[in-house]
Enzyme design. Structure first.
Site, PDB file in Angstrom:
ATOM      1  N   GLN C 130       0.850  -1.191   0.000  1.00  0.00           N
ATOM      2  CA  GLN C 130       0.000   0.000   0.000  1.00  0.00           C
ATOM      3  C   GLN C 130       0.882   1.236   0.000  1.00  0.00           C
ATOM      4  O   GLN C 130       1.882   1.300   0.694  1.00  0.00           O
ATOM      5  CB  GLN C 130      -0.949   0.008   1.195  1.00  0.00           C
ATOM      6  N   GLY C 131       0.496   2.216  -0.793  1.00  0.00           N
ATOM      7  CA  GLY C 131       1.288   3.438  -0.892  1.00  0.00           C
ATOM      8  C   GLY C 131       0.449   4.660  -0.548  1.00  0.00           C
ATOM      9  O   GLY C 131      -0.110   5.311  -1.424  1.00  0.00           O
ATOM     10  N   TYR C 132       0.333   4.939   0.759  1.00  0.00           N
ATOM     11  CA  TYR C 132      -0.461   6.114   1.180  1.00  0.00           C
ATOM     12  C   TYR C 132       0.452   7.225   1.700  1.00  0.00           C
ATOM     13  O   TYR C 132       0.515   8.310   1.145  1.00  0.00           O
ATOM     14  CB  TYR C 132      -1.430   5.769   2.316  1.00  0.00           C
ATOM     15  N   SER C 133       1.147   6.925   2.792  1.00  0.00           N
ATOM     16  CA  SER C 133       1.895   7.974   3.495  1.00  0.00           C
ATOM     17  C   SER C 133       3.033   8.537   2.655  1.00  0.00           C
ATOM     18  O   SER C 133       3.598   7.852   1.809  1.00  0.00           O
ATOM     19  CB  SER C 133       2.489   7.410   4.788  1.00  0.00           C
ATOM     20  N   SER C 165       4.382  -0.772   3.415  1.00  0.00           N
ATOM     21  CA  SER C 165       4.644  -2.117   3.914  1.00  0.00           C
ATOM     22  C   SER C 165       4.695  -3.109   2.760  1.00  0.00           C
ATOM     23  O   SER C 165       3.986  -2.975   1.768  1.00  0.00           O
ATOM     24  CB  SER C 165       3.577  -2.529   4.916  1.00  0.00           C
ATOM     25  N   GLU C 248     -11.837  -3.930   6.475  1.00  0.00           N
ATOM     26  CA  GLU C 248     -11.212  -4.770   7.489  1.00  0.00           C
ATOM     27  C   GLU C 248     -12.147  -4.974   8.660  1.00  0.00           C
ATOM     28  O   GLU C 248     -11.901  -4.466   9.746  1.00  0.00           O
ATOM     29  CB  GLU C 248      -9.958  -4.062   7.972  1.00  0.00           C
ATOM     30  N   GLU C 378      -3.127  10.090  18.890  1.00  0.00           N
ATOM     31  CA  GLU C 378      -3.697  11.436  18.899  1.00  0.00           C
ATOM     32  C   GLU C 378      -4.833  11.532  17.877  1.00  0.00           C
ATOM     33  O   GLU C 378      -5.892  12.102  18.162  1.00  0.00           O
ATOM     34  CB  GLU C 378      -2.607  12.469  18.587  1.00  0.00           C
TER      35      GLU C 378
END
Lengths: 397, 382, 397, 382
Positions: C130-133, C165, C248, C378
């Site tokens: 997965q490529g989000y951040s 990841s 999920e 947070e």
């Protein structure tokens, strides 16, 4: 590093100690420290005590000699607080007048204001209250809605103040009002030295969760002030307020020493109270918790000493006082919370039936005020983050 | 897999909450503070009418024969309004004691009256400067021709609403034993001043008070330990009800209170503070449900379930009330708001029949941590 | 209330348990659970394991039968996680493909996408990342800066992803890009199913503080995708992302059961390790701390059961999962922190020399990732405050 | 009343900080992780050049004859960059032991070499599965014609930079005693893998190792307790230096890191988190200064001063590092940032020569809480 006192400071301490032994109310040092319950007698008792302090020259030691003070050094002030806490002296009814209003008037009052008020503050003839907070302006004082409007040379004041300490016994109030609608939220605020003895001023006590009534709501309905009652400039009251707050240079001292005294009292309790013949302090969890509290309370005191050292070297206090306030108030809460827990179920008993100290439960309840009054812990954390650490300003500020 | 109250129990909750609302919620507690103790009698009658006091009593004694789970909605809702009185002591402590250890005659005489609201019973166990599980009593019981005579002084006894009977502990030759004593046989009673003024506690003196043995001689500790599982499960529900109300009122206040031109709930210090209260509430509720389920089903892990729940909730309730005061600011420090009443109630319950440390110790022992033999199952039972 | 399993569920459990006993890697159940250190061998080992799961019909039990799943119920999924945690099964190399990408494609993928990817995901032939951040878009994914620009029927992608990841072993990446500059901060985002095996994609492992390399930086330099790789609509990728995250449904289960298992391991340690002949657990502070942790960890599990019950009754999960995530991750940190403390100075020893468990110190260090990855604590608190309690939106959101 | 380091001490701090900056700050620690242990020798030489290793050594042994307060800036600055090595063990533990209990010959032979940077000394006390204050040693010392011979195994011994001597504890007929053993007489040494890879710890085996008695026979515990006051005061300074750096870097990061279009330091969860670190730092620094002052002046409350400081700071350092990782977010979890090194160092020191619980117990005892006679003075001494 040097934790000793100079001979001059020790002399100051013993002079004060001697005076207190002679002049504290009858039986005070023997533990008879109950104040009159009746409001008038209470007020009279405290006025007498202030008069007595004045006559001994102990009412306002930090004031310049020309105004009747002693020009006391910061260290002398600290010694003064230590001794006052040690004997658990009666509260100073004109605390606000002596520590806040008069020094502010000395700095920025008119000649007339100085002449009219300062001496009366010192003698206790005139008791002062402070009128800042309102129902909608607690942490955010800039949101006050009490208005003062000029009509025919008089200022007509309307609004409601809350948390007005000493208002029920006060002759005058250091009052924050809004005199103009303005863009900048700190603009348009004006401070008046309001005469409390007039029909437009009504005082209603606030009952606290510990049953005490130390604060009041004050309803202002066409209350009257004059131009002579304005401190500083009209519309520039925020500056006056800041100046006033900076005048408490030794402010936290009494609380630091009180906390230490309270801690020692809890230790005494843990030694004295026995369950099935064993002292509480022999319980490892009690020992461990008290050792932790000892350390942090002592740490808070040492922080205060470091800050004093800083003040002495720099000539003026830094923003570190909010750090002291935050630590001391949070620790006060923690201390009494722990004291409640270790008493077991008998800890629910109050007053005469209390397990050890007739005042412990009341002090526990009172401790909740410590992290709210004088700026909540949340506001203190913002102040520390922004003023000491330089972090960006909060939302809405 | 179904971990929730059933529909009937939720309906019952709604009915009780409505009743509590009709009574003015915390008005009842405030009436007691003002000395109007008669409200408590009215509540006892109302409880009987709604069948609440009959829940854990068997049908033979005019009860409903229901279990600990049916008490969950009851005590959550009474806890929510800080209902004063000795409902917990009567329904969740005296009744299980009599039910499990009483003779047939004792059951008939006592329980049906409780079921119909004609009697309340309190427990007088604590003695001054002794632990909550004393090694011995200074109160003693001597054999008489007709039964026993008890002499001694008990303290911190819950007496609001004037219970008809006290179950008390006394020393006999055979060891610590439990006795039933009529309120009219108490030699003297001194009301004590408590931090929670919505409750009433007293010191009781027995002077050769006629007493009936409850259960077997020398078995007081074991009987009480067992009945306290019922009591603590119910007490946990009561505290959860209080926590739920605190989370609710604090959240609503944070939405409407404006400072710095923002509702204070927008500030993370406030928002995250309330979220932490909410987290504790959810955990408290889960633990209390499970404790009641374990008691109702007499499961092997009921000791663990109850003591662990109690250890968490006693502390969390105090924290929720204390944090709520802080988040309310100045107004939270006044007598005007209810939040201080929750703090005082939480404190009142903190060490009632055992401390947090006691509960944790019992949790550890019930999990077999101090025995070599016990082994944890690698997969949780569920 | 009912904590029992139906016969069908128990049958499911014993079937799985039987299969695991037969099919787990050699020696696994006897504790030989070391994965190959060499990156290629590691990847091959896990691909083999997924192939084995696939062949047994255990790779994607929640998928519909038509796609090769079992149409498992929520409870069966939970049983599945319990058993997988119990045997500490090897990680599922295609976790992202199976639990997130494929269900999203089933819901909103094109016919071609479904045909091309879903079966390969199931068999493990194709591993997904997965490529989000991004470096500047961590908690705030809407701030991504990776661009995809259309040139002659191709999308040309440039930017940098981080915390990707499985990227070092992946064939494809579920990639978040910015395709338009836009006012609304959730607009203009497009999701691509990027082919990782191309020159424009460079993967650099991130070394974590526990020494592991589970995540990567991915540098995209004129990487190419086609229209056929777009999921949903161009510019509407935020919706796709939300849909993916909702897939999920049993997400936290494995973490809940893992935490419980880790706790039991710490208790075993406290029983087994002796100092001067006395087990750690006989120390009242160790007993007290563990009882507290037991209670809160068990409470977190019970919360999860309540949330499942809620999901079963309502047909879909509520926002309570952020509550589970927050509690479980914070408790994981607390548990290992406590485990470190009670080991005394010997707790500094790692790996083979460790006092009790060769993995305990590494798990302590790894635990710091729990409250950061997948949304920091947070951010979780904001989500709970806003979505569950209805408190006002935070600054900047 | 003056509670601050004096001008000379602050100047000394500036010099040491400059030296540490020249060495590349945490580069030295990272070099050790990479196996480049020679950096440590360079630092030892640098220390001698700056006169640091001579501070607590008397002028007779070529030292400066300064006190614990002069070590405060030294160890704050070395702690700030996580300087690896056994400076603390040598300067703040071995030196006080030899100084207070060594013979004139031992002092002459050992201390002047330490002063000029030609020797470092470590302490080998811990044995496997024993507490830090063992009731007895399995390591034993037998009398020989020329002195003693020590046999046994010690573990968790700090050995970075290859100390020349070990001070070790061994059992004798007269009780637990301390001995000096040459590193070259150690039978075998096994390096252990530690959570703090910037340090190096080993298991040492003595096999009839020739040993020189240090101090009196049977007095090991008392000697060590006394010397550990010096050590713990210095250790506290080292941890305060680390905390100071953590507060600094976290604050700076919160000012520049932008998420949701805001520098994250604007969010109260971040801002108040850093403020809490700052509060702990201030308390830690005050306690450590006072501890050093009490040791230097050999005050009556030095036990309380040191143990209470240690109890607070050990825990606060771990919390500061852990919170700093969290406040940094993902990047804080990487090996790239230094913050994880601070966490590992904090953990390394947590139980070094005593736990937090031990320190609190000692605080309580030194305050006389368990004796009937001692009474607190109502006014604090200051």
């Amino acid at each position: 590093m040097d934790f000793t006192f100079t001979k001059k400071e020790e002399k100051f301490r013993s002079e004060l100690r001697g005076w207190l032994e002679q002049n504290l109310p009858e039986g005070w040092l023997k533990g008879n420290r109950k104040l009159p319950e009746d409001s008038k007698l209470y007020s009279q008792f405290l006025r007498d005590w202030q008069r007595s302090l004045y006559e001994g020259g102990w009412a306002a030691i930090a004031w310049p000699k020309e105004y009747g003070g002693r020009d006391a050094t910061l260290i002398e002030e600290i010694v003064y607080h230590q001794e006052m806490v040690r004997v658990q002296s009666p509260p100073l009814i004109n605390y606000i007048g002596i520590h806040m209003v008069a020094p502010t008037l000395m700095q920025m009052g008119t000649v007339t204001q100085k002449e009219e008020f300062i001496e009366k503050i010192l003698t206790g003839e005139q008791v002062w209250s402070q009128g800042y907070s309102e129902p909608s302006a607690g942490s955010d004082l800039s949101a006050i809605q009490t208005t003062a409007v000029k009509k025919d040379d008089k200022w007509v004041i309307n609004g409601q103040k809350v948390w007005t300490s000493f208002a029920h016994v006060a002759d005058r109030c250091f009052l924050l009002t809004k005199t103009e609608k303005s863009e900048g939220k700190h603009d348009g605020i004006t401070v008046f030295l309001l005469d409390m003895n007039q029909p437009g001023v009504e005082t209603v006590p606030i009952v606290q969760m510990d049953g005490h009534q130390e604060f009041n709501e004050v309803y202002l309905t066409d209350a009257i002030a004059t131009d002579a009652d304005v401190v500083g400039e009209v519309g520039k009251g925020w500056k006056v307020l800041i100046a006033l707050m900076l005048h408490e240079r030794s402010g936290i001292a009494a609380q630091v020493f009180t906390l230490e005294q309270q801690f020692n009292r809890v230790v005494e309790m843990a030694k004295a109270v026995q369950v099935c013949g064993v002292s509480l302090i022999e319980d490892p969890f009690v020992e461990d918790g008290l050792a932790d509290l000892y350390t942090r309370i002592n740490g808070a005191k040492l922080n205060y000493y470091r800050n004093i050292t800083h003040t002495l070297k720099n000539g003026k206090p830094g923003p570190e006082s909010s750090l002291d306030k935050l630590l001391v108030s949070e620790l006060t809460k923690e201390l009494f919370d722990f004291a409640m827990t270790i008493q077991g179920h008998a800890g629910v008993l109050m007053a005469e039936e209390a397990l050890f100290d007739s005042d412990m439960q009341a002090q526990y309840l009172a401790s909740f005020g410590a992290t709210i009054g004088g700026g909540t812990s949340e506001v203190q954390r913002n102040t520390i983050g922004e003023r000491i650490l330089g972090l960006p300003k909060d939302l809405g500020r | 897999m179904d971990f929730a109250l059933n529909e009937e129990q939720e309906l019952f909750r709604t009915a009780i909450r409505k009743y509590m609302t009709d009574l003015g919620k915390t008005d009842i507690a405030r009436s007691v503070i003002d000395g109007k103790l008669e409200v408590v009698t009215r509540v006892t009658a109302g409880f009987a009418e709604m069948g609440i006091s009959a829940i854990p009593i068997s049908e033979e004694q005019d009860g409903l024969g229901l279990g600990a789970l049916d008490l969950v909605p009851v005590f959550e809702e009474t806890g929510r309004v800080l209902l004063p009185g000795i409902q917990l002591e009567t329904i969740a402590l005296a009744v299980p004691l009599i039910n499990n250890y009483g003779t047939q005659v004792q059951k008939s005489n006592l329980l049906s009256k409780v079921a119909i609201g004609e009697s309340t019973i309190s427990v007088a166990w604590y003695e001054q400067n002794r632990g909550l599980t004393p090694k011995s009593f200074s109160t003693i019981a001597g054999k008489t021709t007709s039964g026993y005579a008890v002499t001694g002084t008990k303290t911190l006894v819950a007496v609001l609403g004037n219970p008809d009977f006290f179950i008390t502990g006394a020393q006999t030759a055979e060891g610590k034993s439990l006795f039933l004593i009529k309120a009219s046989d108490v030699a003297s009673r001194k009301i004590l001043s408590s931090i929670d003024e919505t409750q009433q506690i007293a010191q009781l003196t027995f002077d050769q008070a006629p007493a009936e043995l409850l259960g077997e001689l020398g078995e007081a500790t074991q009987m009480l330990d067992d009945a306290l599982l019922h009591f603590n499960a119910a007490l946990c529900s009561s505290m959860v009800g209080g926590m739920d109300e605190l989370v609710h009122t604090t959240t609503e206040y944070a939405k409407i209170r404006v400072q710095f031109n923002q509702p204070i709930g927008r500030f993370q210090a406030v928002k995250h503070g309330i979220v932490n209260m909410k987290l504790d509430l959810e955990t408290a509720r889960s633990l209390s449900y499970y404790a009641a389920w374990a008691v109702e089903n007499d499961t092997a892990d009921k000791q663990t379930a109850v003591h662990s729940a109690r250890s968490f909730i006693s502390k969390a309730y105090i924290k929720a009330a204390a944090d709520s005061i802080q988040l309310h600011g100045g107004i939270g420090f006044t007598e005007e708001l209810d939040v201080q009443l929750y703090l005082k109630r939480a404190r009142y319950y903190e060490n009632y029949f055992g401390s947090v440390r006691d509960s944790r110790k019992k949790t550890a022992h019930s999990l077999g941590w101090h025995t070599k033999s016990t082994k944890q199952t690698p997969v949780p039972v569920f």
